[in-house]
Design a protein around this motif. Structure first.
Motif, PDB file in Angstrom:
ATOM      1  N   CYS A 331       0.766  -1.086   0.014  1.00 56.77           N
ATOM      2  CA  CYS A 331      -0.055  -0.049  -0.033  1.00 56.77           C
ATOM      3  C   CYS A 331       0.911   1.192   0.057  1.00 56.77           C
ATOM      4  N   ILE A 332       0.281   2.222  -0.797  1.00 57.86           N
ATOM      5  CA  ILE A 332       1.080   3.353  -0.895  1.00 57.86           C
ATOM      6  C   ILE A 332       0.281   4.548  -0.128  1.00 57.86           C
ATOM      7  N   ARG A 333      -0.621   4.171   0.544  1.00 57.24           N
ATOM      8  CA  ARG A 333      -1.567   5.269   1.206  1.00 57.24           C
ATOM      9  C   ARG A 333      -2.272   6.198   0.186  1.00 57.24           C
ATOM     10  N   CYS A 334      -2.729   5.825  -0.672  1.00 52.68           N
ATOM     11  CA  CYS A 334      -3.331   6.707  -1.816  1.00 52.68           C
ATOM     12  C   CYS A 334      -4.693   7.192  -1.344  1.00 52.68           C
ATOM     13  N   SER A 335      -5.389   6.085  -0.752  1.00 54.64           N
ATOM     14  CA  SER A 335      -6.749   6.496  -0.176  1.00 54.64           C
ATOM     15  C   SER A 335      -7.778   6.201  -1.085  1.00 54.64           C
ATOM     16  N   ALA A 336      -7.418   5.715  -2.474  1.00 54.49           N
ATOM     17  CA  ALA A 336      -8.326   5.621  -3.594  1.00 54.49           C
ATOM     18  C   ALA A 336      -9.313   4.357  -3.059  1.00 54.49           C
ATOM     19  N   CYS A 337      -8.915   3.419  -2.433  1.00 54.02           N
ATOM     20  CA  CYS A 337      -9.779   2.526  -2.156  1.00 54.02           C
ATOM     21  C   CYS A 337     -10.841   2.803  -0.976  1.00 54.02           C
ATOM     22  N   ILE A 360      -8.223  -0.920   2.900  1.00 52.55           N
ATOM     23  CA  ILE A 360      -7.103  -1.166   3.482  1.00 52.55           C
ATOM     24  C   ILE A 360      -6.758  -1.488   4.647  1.00 52.55           C
ATOM     25  N   CYS A 401      -7.311   0.517  -6.831  1.00 46.71           N
ATOM     26  CA  CYS A 401      -5.949   0.272  -6.455  1.00 46.71           C
ATOM     27  C   CYS A 401      -4.706   0.343  -7.200  1.00 46.71           C
ATOM     28  N   PRO A 402      -4.052   1.468  -7.054  1.00 45.01           N
ATOM     29  CA  PRO A 402      -2.959   1.838  -8.050  1.00 45.01           C
ATOM     30  C   PRO A 402      -1.851   0.737  -7.928  1.00 45.01           C
ATOM     31  N   VAL A 403      -1.808  -0.007  -6.875  1.00 47.14           N
ATOM     32  CA  VAL A 403      -0.541  -1.225  -6.929  1.00 47.14           C
ATOM     33  C   VAL A 403      -1.528  -2.494  -6.987  1.00 47.14           C
ATOM     34  N   ILE A 405      -3.596  -4.102  -5.375  1.00 49.03           N
ATOM     35  CA  ILE A 405      -3.751  -5.200  -4.029  1.00 49.03           C
ATOM     36  C   ILE A 405      -5.170  -5.854  -4.031  1.00 49.03           C
ATOM     37  N   ILE A 407      -7.709  -6.837  -2.552  1.00 50.15           N
ATOM     38  CA  ILE A 407      -8.130  -6.635  -1.108  1.00 50.15           C
ATOM     39  C   ILE A 407      -9.181  -7.751  -0.934  1.00 50.15           C
TER      40      ILE A 407
HETATM   41  S1  SF4 Z   1      -6.066   1.981  -2.909  1.00 49.20           S
HETATM   42 FE1  SF4 Z   1      -4.474   0.664  -2.740  1.00 49.20          FE
HETATM   43  S2  SF4 Z   1      -2.600   1.936  -2.403  1.00 49.20           S
HETATM   44 FE2  SF4 Z   1      -4.311   3.163  -2.262  1.00 49.20          FE
HETATM   45  S3  SF4 Z   1      -4.561   3.363  -0.033  1.00 49.20           S
HETATM   46 FE3  SF4 Z   1      -5.783   1.491  -0.873  1.00 49.20          FE
HETATM   47  S4  SF4 Z   1      -4.757  -0.128  -0.531  1.00 49.20           S
HETATM   48 FE4  SF4 Z   1      -3.462   1.454  -0.429  1.00 49.20          FE
END
Ligand code: SF4
Lengths: 500, 256
Positions: A331-337, A360, A401-403, A405, A407
């Motif tokens: 997670c890069i803590r973008c908060s999109a999720c 997340i 999620c940009p990476v 994950i 979830i």
């Molecule tokens: S979308 Fe992915 S990278 Fe962004 S906060 Fe959620 S888990 Fe982390």
């Protein structure tokens, strides 16, 4: 709802400051029952998440290689996790070679002791802070307060949350649960140097915060930050932000302390290409964030003359040991999720009882604390154990999620871990019911019988909708009818028509 | 084609009209349809709730019931449910492998490769979008999460509905938002689920449609339950029921 008694009326969320920022309060369903009643909160969240969701969709759609960028991000993170120890040692060597000092912290207590030690050695009574999830997670501000040091958050929303005595309810916009009337009140009563007659106009509020913070930037001796990423190959640390407060903290004070989760390391400088595209577009929905600050050790005559990097574990190696669950560390803590999650949109962040809310948080918090294993919480009825169940598995988070994950899969895996703790446990009523259901659902014959039984009920009730059922069916019928049952079972229909 | 119908446990017991509609539709299109007796459930509810080990027997039964497709008994398997097909395609083999049954995982994969959700079967395998249906109602379509995100059925249901005579399609606002069902989520997190389905019901009512449709009766059960409770008068029909409806045999809702 607030009542006006001529006194400060904004009450902190939650009521009492939690002792453990990573997990407080009751189970998710109980906490959500409270937050769902807050109509104001729901309206705020609905508008805010939808606005940012649309922005993100627009700026990610305009990149032809967005999916490839996501794949690259996921691949780099998987590589990092597979050789985390060597990358961290490389990072330490390069930071040290450039004049920085690296500290290793196994848990929150060690990290707090290291940071408070540095601040006290510097003789500071006040420090300025760049918004950081890692320092939230360890409760650093409270640890500093305990030794008489005032930690001033300089990100606007984070400062609002701090002055209100709240826990954050969103990773990126921690004060998403406050509206501007509340913010006006918080500033007027708690800031200390708010201008008289402060209005709730956004500009007036911003100017008041700016004057308030500027005084603190200029006198600060020590700054504390987190890190969005760090490059092993060069020893470079980076912070990505929007307000410029980070840049002030990272350049003005004499001493800089950065606390960073060990999973934030990246192998090479070239990896920035991927993450500096993924992060702003996913988090604020901007093509590029206004401020990206990078520093490598110390540079005489330029910026802080003393730099400390605290590498924080706090449950991360525990998460790393779980082959499926470890994705949470990508997670890069973008908060999109959070912004796309329909559960988060309804309950808000505080229902998750952790500094990491949303999808997340539902997979990260239980893993950092340990789930179903020794020392960790036990079973699905434990407050932490309830987090993986706080999802419909709709998959909106995975899609955003940009990476990449996964979830939903991680949630399912953690549910299984929560229900099957090491060493077993006596079966609950749900366990027994699910066991019995599994036997019926594993047999064509038994399920046909169930179908006939349903049709029998259908005939008795005349195929009319059912309005009330006893518990646990009442959980369903409180807001929904059960559509009428069939008067004839599928097997009877199939048998009677004969094969053609 | 010879086609085996996997009714799914939910439709098989409480909503058989989606299964009978699937059978009638496929027969009308000239295919031979079978309803294998050994079938029960794909295992999704147990897997998704965290009862993976307990799901093993359920998965084993499913794979055994449909394995004859591998010997040519049927040309394809179809289910009137996006999420059950997604479970067969994306979960069963994984679960079997994690719980140490490699051979089961292998067979599950092969069976899943011949298993289709209804709109996939019609559009991709049978190559039809106009199935000759007649449904003189205004309809709004809710894309269920697993059909949309796990199977990526995309505009297939829309193509099928668009070709139905007499049907007027009304666009649903915030269509991609989950209805709040989530299997046991609806019970474990009853209040949150209720708030979510309330929003979904509002959007459906706002379309002014007489009928709401979707590819999964599980989600429809949630949505229809909330619509009924509010006495909105909006009725729910599975996609199969709409496609099975003709002038000679028009849709009758709950009747079986
Ligand atoms: S979308 Fe992915 S990278 Fe962004 S906060 Fe959620 S888990 Fe982390």
């Amino acid at each position: 709802m607030s009542t006006y008694l001529g006194m400060p009326t904004v009450r902190p969320h939650p009521d009492t400051p939690p002792a453990a920022p990573l997990r407080w309060g009751p189970s998710f369903p109980q906490a959500a029952r409270q937050t769902l009643r807050d109509e104001q909160l729901r309206a705020n969240l609905r508008t805010a998440t939808r606005t940012i969701r649309d922005k993100r969709r627009r700026v990610t759609a305009e990149l032809g290689d967005w999916e490839q960028l996501r794949d690259a991000g996921a691949a780099i993170k998987a590589d990092v996790m597979s050789r985390l120890p060597e990358l961290l040692i490389e990072l330490e060597a390069n930071v040290t070679a450039r004049g920085g000092v690296v500290h290793w912290a196994r848990d929150a207590a060690e990290a707090n002791a290291i940071v408070t030690g540095i601040v006290r050695a510097a003789g500071a009574r006040e420090v300025v802070k760049v918004k950081s999830m890692a320092t939230q997670e360890i409760g650093l501000n409270d640890a500093l307060a305990a030794v008489g040091v005032d930690a001033v958050e300089t990100d606007l929303a984070e400062r609002i949350v701090q002055l209100a005595g709240d826990m954050p309810s969103h990773i990126l916009v921690p004060a998403i649960h406050r509206n501007r009337a509340e913010i006006q009140e918080i500033f007027a009563h708690r800031m200390g140097d708010a201008p008289p007659g402060l209005s709730d106009e956004p500009r007036a509020l911003a100017m008041a915060a700016r004057a308030h913070l500027r005084a603190r930037f200029l006198r600060a001796e020590v700054a504390i930050s987190g890190a969005n990423l760090a490059i092993a190959e060069t020893g470079t640390v980076a912070v990505v932000e929007s307000e410029g407060n980070g840049r002030m903290c990272l350049t003005l004070p004499r001493v800089l302390v950065t606390a960073m989760g060990i999973e934030k390391v990246l192998p090479t400088f070239a990896d920035l290409e991927v993450f500096l595209q993924l992060l702003p577009r996913s988090s604020t929905g901007e093509r590029m964030n206004p401020y990206t600050s990078m520093w490598t050790g110390v540079t005489p005559g330029d910026g802080p003359s003393e730099f400390h990097l605290v590498l924080l574990d706090n449950g991360r190696t525990r998460a790393l040991a779980d082959e499926l669950g470890r994705q949470a560390l990508h997670c890069i803590r973008c908060s999109a999720c959070l912004n796309v999650c329909p559960v988060y949109e309804h309950t808000g962040g505080h229902a998750y009882g952790s500094v990491y809310p949303g999808p997340i948080g539902a997979i990260l918090t239980p893993q950092l604390l340990g789930l179903g294993d020794e020392g960790g919480p036990f079973g699905a009825h434990d407050p932490t154990g309830s987090l993986p169940f706080a999802s419909t598995l709709c998959g909106a988070c995975y899609e955003a999620c940009p990476v990449k994950i996964d979830i939903p899969s991680a949630l399912i895996h953690l549910r299984e871990r929560a229900l099957h703790p090491d060493g077993g446990h006596p079966p609950t009523a749900t366990d027994l019911a699910m066991g019995a259901a599994a036997r019926v659902l594993a047999s064509g014959r038994l399920l046909r019988l169930a179908g006939r039984a349903a049709a029998l009920v259908g005939r008795v009730t005349g195929g009319r909708p059912i309005h009330r059922l006893p518990w646990p069916g009442s959980l369903w019928t409180r807001v929904r009818d059960v559509p009428g049952l069939p008067r004839r079972s599928l097997s009877a229909w199939w048998r009677d028509r004969g094969s053609r | 084609m010879r086609i085996a119908v996997f009714a799914t446990c939910l439709v098989g017991t409480v909503m058989p009209r989606a299964a009978t509609a699937t059978v009638r539709l496929l027969e009308r299109l000239g295919h031979t349809v079978d309803l294998p007796a050994g079938q029960a459930c794909c295992g999704q509810m147990h897997v998704n709730t965290g009862y993976g080990p307990e799901a093993m027997g359920v998965i084993r039964n499913h794979v055994r019931a449909f394995a004859p497709v591998l010997d040519g008994r049927w040309d394809a398997i179809v289910a009137p449910s996006g999420s059950c097909v997604a479970s067969a395609r994306h979960q069963q083999a994984d679960v079997a492998r994690r719980h140490g049954d490699g051979p089961l995982a292998h067979t599950a994969e092969q069976v899943a490769a011949r298993t289709y959700e209804l709109s996939e079967l019609l559009v991709d395998v049978l190559g039809v979008t106009d199935v000759g249906a007649w449904f003189p109602h205004t309809v709004t379509y809710h894309p269920t999460c697993h059909s949309m995100r796990l199977l990526r059925v995309g505009d297939r249901p829309g193509l099928l509905l668009g070709a139905v005579e007499g049907l007027e399609l009304r666009e649903l606002g915030e269509a991609e938002q989950c209805c709040g069902f989530g299997g046991t989520f609806a019970l474990k997190n009853a209040e949150t689920s209720a708030a979510m389905v309330a929003d979904k019901a509002d959007e459906i009512v706002a379309t002014g449609a007489e009928v709401v449709t979707a590819g999964d009766w599980s989600c429809l059960l949630n949505i229809a339950g909330a619509l009924d409770r509010r006495r909105t008068g909006v009725r729910a029909a599975h996609l199969a029921e709409i496609l099975a409806s003709t002038r000679d045999e028009p849709w009758q809702g709950a009747a079986l």
